[in-house]
Design a protein around this motif. Structure first.
Motif, PDB file in Angstrom:
ATOM      1  N   MET A   1       1.044  -1.188   0.443  1.00 36.90           N
ATOM      2  CA  MET A   1      -0.214   0.256  -0.086  1.00 36.90           C
ATOM      3  C   MET A   1       0.398   1.178  -0.430  1.00 36.90           C
ATOM      4  O   MET A   1       0.703   2.704  -0.032  1.00 36.90           O
ATOM      5  N   ALA A   2       1.523   1.007   0.306  1.00 42.28           N
ATOM      6  CA  ALA A   2       3.002   2.262   0.198  1.00 42.28           C
ATOM      7  C   ALA A   2       2.987   2.737  -0.755  1.00 42.28           C
ATOM      8  O   ALA A   2       3.031   3.783  -1.509  1.00 42.28           O
ATOM      9  N   TYR A   3       3.700   1.309  -1.639  1.00 45.85           N
ATOM     10  CA  TYR A   3       4.661   1.370  -3.392  1.00 45.85           C
ATOM     11  C   TYR A   3       2.688   2.397  -3.633  1.00 45.85           C
ATOM     12  O   TYR A   3       3.029   2.789  -4.711  1.00 45.85           O
TER      13      TYR A   3
ATOM     14  N   ALA B   1       3.823  -2.587  -5.810  1.00 45.30           N
ATOM     15  CA  ALA B   1       2.661  -2.986  -5.059  1.00 45.30           C
ATOM     16  C   ALA B   1       2.019  -3.982  -5.116  1.00 45.30           C
ATOM     17  O   ALA B   1       1.726  -4.978  -4.363  1.00 45.30           O
ATOM     18  N   TYR B   2       1.795  -4.674  -6.534  1.00 41.11           N
ATOM     19  CA  TYR B   2       1.337  -6.349  -6.635  1.00 41.11           C
ATOM     20  C   TYR B   2       2.344  -7.053  -6.791  1.00 41.11           C
ATOM     21  O   TYR B   2       1.966  -8.017  -6.710  1.00 41.11           O
ATOM     22  N   ALA B   3       3.242  -6.972  -6.616  1.00 41.40           N
ATOM     23  CA  ALA B   3       4.510  -7.888  -5.836  1.00 41.40           C
ATOM     24  C   ALA B   3       4.093  -8.148  -5.161  1.00 41.40           C
ATOM     25  O   ALA B   3       4.127  -9.323  -4.612  1.00 41.40           O
ATOM     26  N   ASP B   4       4.008  -7.275  -3.719  1.00 40.26           N
ATOM     27  CA  ASP B   4       4.419  -6.956  -2.096  1.00 40.26           C
ATOM     28  C   ASP B   4       2.220  -7.575  -2.081  1.00 40.26           C
ATOM     29  O   ASP B   4       2.460  -8.570  -1.097  1.00 40.26           O
ATOM     30  N   PHE B   5       1.000  -7.255  -2.929  1.00 41.10           N
ATOM     31  CA  PHE B   5       0.410  -7.407  -2.635  1.00 41.10           C
ATOM     32  C   PHE B   5       0.405  -9.935  -3.332  1.00 41.10           C
ATOM     33  O   PHE B   5      -0.002  -9.788  -2.319  1.00 41.10           O
TER      34      PHE B   5
END
Length: 410
Positions: A300-302, A311-315
């Motif tokens: 969400m920070a990205y 963001a996509y990679a972290d989600f």
């Protein structure tokens, strides 16, 4: 001896007869009091209520121990003939309920039992109120003159201690007056008191964390809404309350404190700082549930910086560590829509709904992706599902009109 000292007091059987005649009216009154308390005591943690009308035998025994001064009424009144106990999960709840009582009743007396004891002494803590009975509660009832009632406020642990102590000390033929047993009781009491304090500290932390999460979630959805407005010009998508940013936070070393510090930094748009703290937590290799949460937060920070690939990679990582995290699945879908990969976004919106089908906003987002892919019947069906689950009609109106126009053109 009682009749000699208090010649005005009726004999026991006569008192029993008088007391018994009042009991049906007292039972109605205590129900009215409890119903009123339930209607006014609105706090986060719902309390438990215990009510009772004192039995005649208990009344008479207490009357012998604490005979009142001369009374002109037919029944000598004790302060606790009517009793209500309000049992709350947390210490802060006690303060909130006390404030409510002070606003809604005329208080005769407040006693804070146990407050004078040290941790080396045994005994429970409890707040006792003596209160006047509002006149409207007495309508249609025949009651003793000068009747009042008592409310006891306790936490769950204070109430548990009081119940056990009552059995061990006050109802027993032998009370533990020797020092070893007194020390054991004191130790238990101190442990319960400490547990109450710790529970309250945990609740305070949760409340602060939830406040920060709401701020951060607002920012996230606002960015998604801006994108939706580009797809459907002049559309007012789901609105969120305005929030204010907090003050600068300091880094801490426990995972709980690190998470809170990261979210506070995130909410202040200190994204580099937030990302560093999230990364620090990940490097500590906590359990899978914590990793899922932290990857979601860092994503969400990205996202807030329009770094949609990161963001996509972290989600995705968040979903890896907790496949049942329906919010992370939804966030993957949102990131994919912003990367113009709506066919893949639909897949993740669907997975989120398979985990939790009661998400109006997810149906809406999937409808929007269907619309972009010219799958208009599917979009209309999802929009209907979103409306059925409570999506505000003004939020669906623009998309509904756009779908209808496209279908008419086909």
């Amino acid at each position: 001896m009682l009749s000699e000292d208090l010649p005005w007091l009726p004999k026991k059987e006569k008192l029993r007869e008088i007391y018994t005649s009042y009991v049906p009216h007292l039972n109605v009154l205590i129900v009215r009091i409890e119903e009123f308390l339930r209607s006014i005591v609105k706090i986060t943690s719902a309390p438990t209520y215990k009510t009772r009308v004192k039995s005649f035998n208990s009344y008479y025994l207490k009357l012998l121990k604490f005979p009142p001064k001369k009374d002109t009424s037919d029944l000598p009144v004790l302060t606790d003939i009517l009793g209500v106990r309000i049992i709350c999960p947390f210490l802060q709840d006690i303060n909130e309920v006390e404030t409510i009582l002070l606003k809604n009743f005329t208080i005769i007396e407040v006693e804070r039992k146990g407050s004078e004891r040290t941790f080396r002494e045994f005994g429970y803590e409890s707040v006792h109120f003596l209160l006047e009975i509002p006149e409207e509660f007495k309508v249609g009832l025949v009651l003793p003159k000068n009747l009042i009632f008592e409310i006891q406020l306790r936490t769950i642990l204070q109430d548990a201690w009081a119940e056990v102590e009552h059995e061990l000390v006050y109802k027993s033929e032998f009370s533990p007056f020797d020092q070893p047993l007194k020390r054991k009781l004191a130790s238990i009491n101190a442990s319960l008191s400490l547990a109450d304090i710790i529970f309250q500290e945990i609740r305070d932390y949760q409340n602060k964390l939830n406040t920060e999460l709401e701020k951060r979630r607002f920012e996230f959805y606002s960015m998604a809404d801006e994108y939706t407005a580009q797809v459907l010009p002049e559309t007012n998508i789901v609105q969120h309350d305005n929030v204010e940013h907090g003050e600068e936070v300091k880094l801490a070393e426990t995972i709980d404190d690190l998470i809170l510090a990261a979210i506070e930094a995130h909410n202040q748009n200190l994204f580099d700082k937030a990302e560093k703290i999230y990364t620090k937590i990940i490097e500590q290799n906590p359990n899978d549930i914590v990793l899922s949460v932290v990857f979601k937060h860092r994503g969400m920070a990205y996202f807030a910086q329009a770094n949609y690939e990161e963001a996509y990679a972290d989600f995705l990582q968040s979903c890896k560590y907790n496949p049942a995290n329906f919010r992370s699945l939804y966030y993957v879908g949102i990131a994919l829509t912003l990367l113009n990969r709506d066919d893949e976004a639909i897949e993740y919106f669907t997975k989120s709904l398979e985990t939790n089908k009661f998400q109006a906003h997810v149906y809406f987002r999937r409808a929007l992706s269907y619309f972009k892919l010219a799958l208009y019947p599917e979009a209309a069906k999802d929009l209907d599902s979103a409306s059925d689950l409570g999506l505000a009609e003004e939020d669906a109106k623009k998309l509904r009109i756009a779908i209808a126009k496209k279908i008419d053109m086909v």
